[in-house]
Design an enzyme around this catalytic site. Sequence first.
Site, PDB file in Angstrom:
ATOM      1  N   LYS A 125     -20.346   2.728  58.537  1.00  0.00           N
ATOM      2  CA  LYS A 125     -20.474   1.299  58.842  1.00  0.00           C
ATOM      3  C   LYS A 125     -20.989   1.172  60.276  1.00  0.00           C
ATOM      4  O   LYS A 125     -20.316   1.584  61.230  1.00  0.00           O
ATOM      5  CB  LYS A 125     -19.100   0.622  58.695  1.00  0.00           C
ATOM      6  CG  LYS A 125     -19.197  -0.886  58.707  1.00  0.00           C
ATOM      7  CD  LYS A 125     -17.836  -1.551  58.557  1.00  0.00           C
ATOM      8  CE  LYS A 125     -17.360  -1.591  57.132  1.00  0.00           C
ATOM      9  NZ  LYS A 125     -16.179  -2.467  56.963  1.00  0.00           N
ATOM     10  N   GLY A 160     -21.322  -5.634  59.910  1.00  0.00           N
ATOM     11  CA  GLY A 160     -22.556  -4.866  60.012  1.00  0.00           C
ATOM     12  C   GLY A 160     -22.961  -4.222  58.706  1.00  0.00           C
ATOM     13  O   GLY A 160     -22.422  -4.555  57.640  1.00  0.00           O
ATOM     14  N   ASP A 173      -7.615  -9.931  54.928  1.00  0.00           N
ATOM     15  CA  ASP A 173      -8.839 -10.291  54.192  1.00  0.00           C
ATOM     16  C   ASP A 173      -8.882  -9.605  52.820  1.00  0.00           C
ATOM     17  O   ASP A 173      -9.875  -8.972  52.454  1.00  0.00           O
ATOM     18  CB  ASP A 173     -10.080  -9.935  55.021  1.00  0.00           C
ATOM     19  CG  ASP A 173     -11.311 -10.705  54.567  1.00  0.00           C
ATOM     20  OD1 ASP A 173     -11.159 -11.717  53.852  1.00  0.00           O
ATOM     21  OD2 ASP A 173     -12.421 -10.291  54.923  1.00  0.00           O
ATOM     22  N   ASP A 230     -11.757  -2.157  54.503  1.00  0.00           N
ATOM     23  CA  ASP A 230     -12.091  -3.131  55.535  1.00  0.00           C
ATOM     24  C   ASP A 230     -10.895  -3.626  56.340  1.00  0.00           C
ATOM     25  O   ASP A 230     -10.375  -4.711  56.107  1.00  0.00           O
ATOM     26  CB  ASP A 230     -12.828  -4.323  54.902  1.00  0.00           C
ATOM     27  CG  ASP A 230     -13.732  -4.999  55.916  1.00  0.00           C
ATOM     28  OD1 ASP A 230     -13.723  -4.563  57.089  1.00  0.00           O
ATOM     29  OD2 ASP A 230     -14.419  -5.958  55.554  1.00  0.00           O
ATOM     30  N   GLY A 269     -24.477  -1.540  51.523  1.00  0.00           N
ATOM     31  CA  GLY A 269     -23.775  -2.819  51.585  1.00  0.00           C
ATOM     32  C   GLY A 269     -23.893  -3.463  52.950  1.00  0.00           C
ATOM     33  O   GLY A 269     -24.332  -2.838  53.923  1.00  0.00           O
ATOM     34  N   GLN A 270     -23.483  -4.720  52.970  1.00  0.00           N
ATOM     35  CA  GLN A 270     -23.504  -5.445  54.240  1.00  0.00           C
ATOM     36  C   GLN A 270     -22.290  -6.351  54.296  1.00  0.00           C
ATOM     37  O   GLN A 270     -22.002  -7.071  53.339  1.00  0.00           O
ATOM     38  CB  GLN A 270     -24.785  -6.284  54.334  1.00  0.00           C
ATOM     39  CG  GLN A 270     -24.806  -7.123  55.582  1.00  0.00           C
ATOM     40  CD  GLN A 270     -26.177  -7.700  55.870  1.00  0.00           C
ATOM     41  OE1 GLN A 270     -27.050  -7.719  55.005  1.00  0.00           O
ATOM     42  NE2 GLN A 270     -26.364  -8.187  57.083  1.00  0.00           N
ATOM     43  N   GLY A 271     -21.594  -6.320  55.408  1.00  0.00           N
ATOM     44  CA  GLY A 271     -20.438  -7.192  55.576  1.00  0.00           C
ATOM     45  C   GLY A 271     -20.545  -7.936  56.890  1.00  0.00           C
ATOM     46  O   GLY A 271     -21.560  -7.836  57.589  1.00  0.00           O
ATOM     47  N   ALA A 272     -19.488  -8.662  57.215  1.00  0.00           N
ATOM     48  CA  ALA A 272     -19.484  -9.468  58.428  1.00  0.00           C
ATOM     49  C   ALA A 272     -19.617  -8.598  59.680  1.00  0.00           C
ATOM     50  O   ALA A 272     -20.080  -9.063  60.723  1.00  0.00           O
ATOM     51  CB  ALA A 272     -18.204 -10.275  58.493  1.00  0.00           C
TER      52      ALA A 272
HETATM   53  N1  LIG Z   1     -16.405   3.444  51.989  1.00  0.00           N
HETATM   54  C1  LIG Z   1     -17.321   2.882  51.230  1.00  0.00           C
HETATM   55  N2  LIG Z   1     -17.807   3.517  50.154  1.00  0.00           N
HETATM   56  C2  LIG Z   1     -18.737   2.941  49.366  1.00  0.00           C
HETATM   57  N3  LIG Z   1     -19.232   1.706  49.569  1.00  0.00           N
HETATM   58  C3  LIG Z   1     -18.785   1.012  50.631  1.00  0.00           C
HETATM   59  C4  LIG Z   1     -17.815   1.557  51.525  1.00  0.00           C
HETATM   60  N4  LIG Z   1     -17.550   0.639  52.472  1.00  0.00           N
HETATM   61  C5  LIG Z   1     -18.311  -0.433  52.194  1.00  0.00           C
HETATM   62  N5  LIG Z   1     -19.056  -0.222  51.093  1.00  0.00           N
HETATM   63  C6  LIG Z   1     -19.999  -1.158  50.458  1.00  0.00           C
HETATM   64  O1  LIG Z   1     -20.523  -2.011  51.445  1.00  0.00           O
HETATM   65  C7  LIG Z   1     -20.150  -3.358  51.179  1.00  0.00           C
HETATM   66  C8  LIG Z   1     -19.941  -4.084  52.495  1.00  0.00           C
HETATM   67  O2  LIG Z   1     -18.750  -3.599  53.078  1.00  0.00           O
HETATM   68  P1  LIG Z   1     -18.046  -4.266  54.316  1.00  0.00           P
HETATM   69  O3  LIG Z   1     -16.669  -3.749  54.357  1.00  0.00           O
HETATM   70  O4  LIG Z   1     -18.877  -4.074  55.517  1.00  0.00           O
HETATM   71  O5  LIG Z   1     -18.144  -5.790  54.041  1.00  0.00           O
HETATM   72  P2  LIG Z   1     -17.408  -6.745  53.006  1.00  0.00           P
HETATM   73  O6  LIG Z   1     -16.029  -6.295  52.872  1.00  0.00           O
HETATM   74  O7  LIG Z   1     -18.212  -6.819  51.745  1.00  0.00           O
HETATM   75  O8  LIG Z   1     -17.535  -8.129  53.738  1.00  0.00           O
HETATM   76  P3  LIG Z   1     -16.756  -8.622  55.028  1.00  0.00           P
HETATM   77  O9  LIG Z   1     -17.099  -7.698  56.144  1.00  0.00           O
HETATM   78  O10 LIG Z   1     -17.337  -9.977  55.207  1.00  0.00           O
HETATM   79  O11 LIG Z   1     -15.302  -8.619  54.703  1.00  0.00           O
HETATM   80  C9  LIG Z   1     -18.909  -3.257  50.306  1.00  0.00           C
HETATM   81  O12 LIG Z   1     -18.705  -4.408  49.513  1.00  0.00           O
HETATM   82  C10 LIG Z   1     -19.227  -2.030  49.468  1.00  0.00           C
HETATM   83  O13 LIG Z   1     -20.045  -2.369  48.368  1.00  0.00           O
END
Ligand SMILES: Nc1ncnc2c1ncn2[C@@H]1O[C@H](COP(=O)(O)OP(=O)(O)OP(=O)(O)O)[C@@H](O)[C@H]1O
Length: 382
Positions: free
Chosen positions: A90, A74, A186, A204, A69-72
């Site tokens: 992460k 990283g 969030d 998150d 996955g990718q979020g804001a």
């Molecule tokens: N602990 C975890 N177990 C399994 N998958 C995960 C985990 N954490 C994150 N992911 C996957 O990575 C994706 C990105 O997570 P991340 O928390 O970085 O960003 P986000 O919540 O999607 O976006 P933002 O950072 O913009 O709020 C998630 O939507 C999920 O699919």
Amino acid sequence: MKEESTGLIIGISIDSTLAPESPVRSGRNGMNFWIDGFKKSNMVSASGILEYSYKDLQKATYNFTTLIGQGAFGLVYKAQMSTGETVAVKVLATNSKQGEKEFHTEVMLLGRLHHRNLVNLVGYCAEKGQHMLVYVYMSKGNLASHLYSEENGNLGWDLRVHIALDVARGLEYLHDGAVPPVIHRDIKSNNILLDQSMRARVADFGLSREEMVDKHAAIRGTFGYLDPEYISSGTFTKKSDVYSFGVLLFELIAGRNPQQGLMEYVELAAMNTEGKVGWEEIVDSKLEGKCDFQELNEVAALAYKCINRAPRKRPSMRDIVQVLTRILKARHQRNHHHKNSLSETADEVAMDVDEAENKDSVTTDHHRRDESIDSTTDMYDL
Ligand SMILES: Nc1ncnc2c1ncn2[C@@H]1O[C@H](COP(=O)(O)OP(=O)(O)OP(=O)(O)O)[C@@H](O)[C@H]1O
């Protein structure tokens, strides 16, 4: 993490409910300690958070090739540790201005929060100019992918209410269990992760901050979920999380993305329902004919209270947990009652058959009796 250090002294988590996936276990005095064969190079901090070496994480992610996955903040990788445990790593974007000290403070703040409905932080790595956070791995991914992707199959109504309660419990812990309280800031379906048995956890905490520290930060959060009151006043409170939770409830009901007009749709429906009954018209088409309308109206009425323009009229997360628990208890009782009444019906049928047998000849009636019993057995399976 992107945010500035709060400089707070770390407390010990007051709820150390840990996931089966988590590598830590709660100690007798509420402190956490590590068990089972973790590498000696990994250090344990006072709050039970493990410091992983870059090398171990590099190996566990096959040199950072297992992207999930990718979020804001990283990229997120799946990691298979040599202990046999699976975690999510992460890797925070390197443009973060945060220094080592601030990162450690941040980790300690996050690490003291433990609850079965939170994606608990289990470790971190600060090496080679990189900052990484290690979390409990949630094998079923995020809620949004289940609501909107065909390949993940259908999320039934019963499960959606359970997920809502899980999320509400996670938030209740942040608001009322954590000391000092934490506001998530969030809440959205991308930040709700699901484990193997489809139990939900809030993820998150990148935007979470202790209420007293960060009351007047710049506008942040996710469009579609943002409390209008926060947008106009710039002040984020627990009730802003409640607003976002209300949007999430409507998202579960309608299967529509809040970033694509969900709330306009809800407001239109609310004109007919006066916020109370008649919410059936917004139900997710995937749920049509498979959803208890009484429950649906109760959940929607609760969601409508959460999105009230006036924050003080919104319920607290504690109130919300109570309402959702009551809805699920009533469901349980109905199911139980239904089962009992079915077994009573089965007994009555059996008695009728017995009476009939007494009247009729035993030899000629065997076949009819078998049929009766079969049909009552079918009723149990309903
Ligand atoms: N602990 C975890 N177990 C399994 N998958 C995960 C985990 N954490 C994150 N992911 C996957 O990575 C994706 C990105 O997570 P991340 O928390 O970085 O960003 P986000 O919540 O999607 O976006 P933002 O950072 O913009 O709020 C998630 O939507 C999920 O699919």
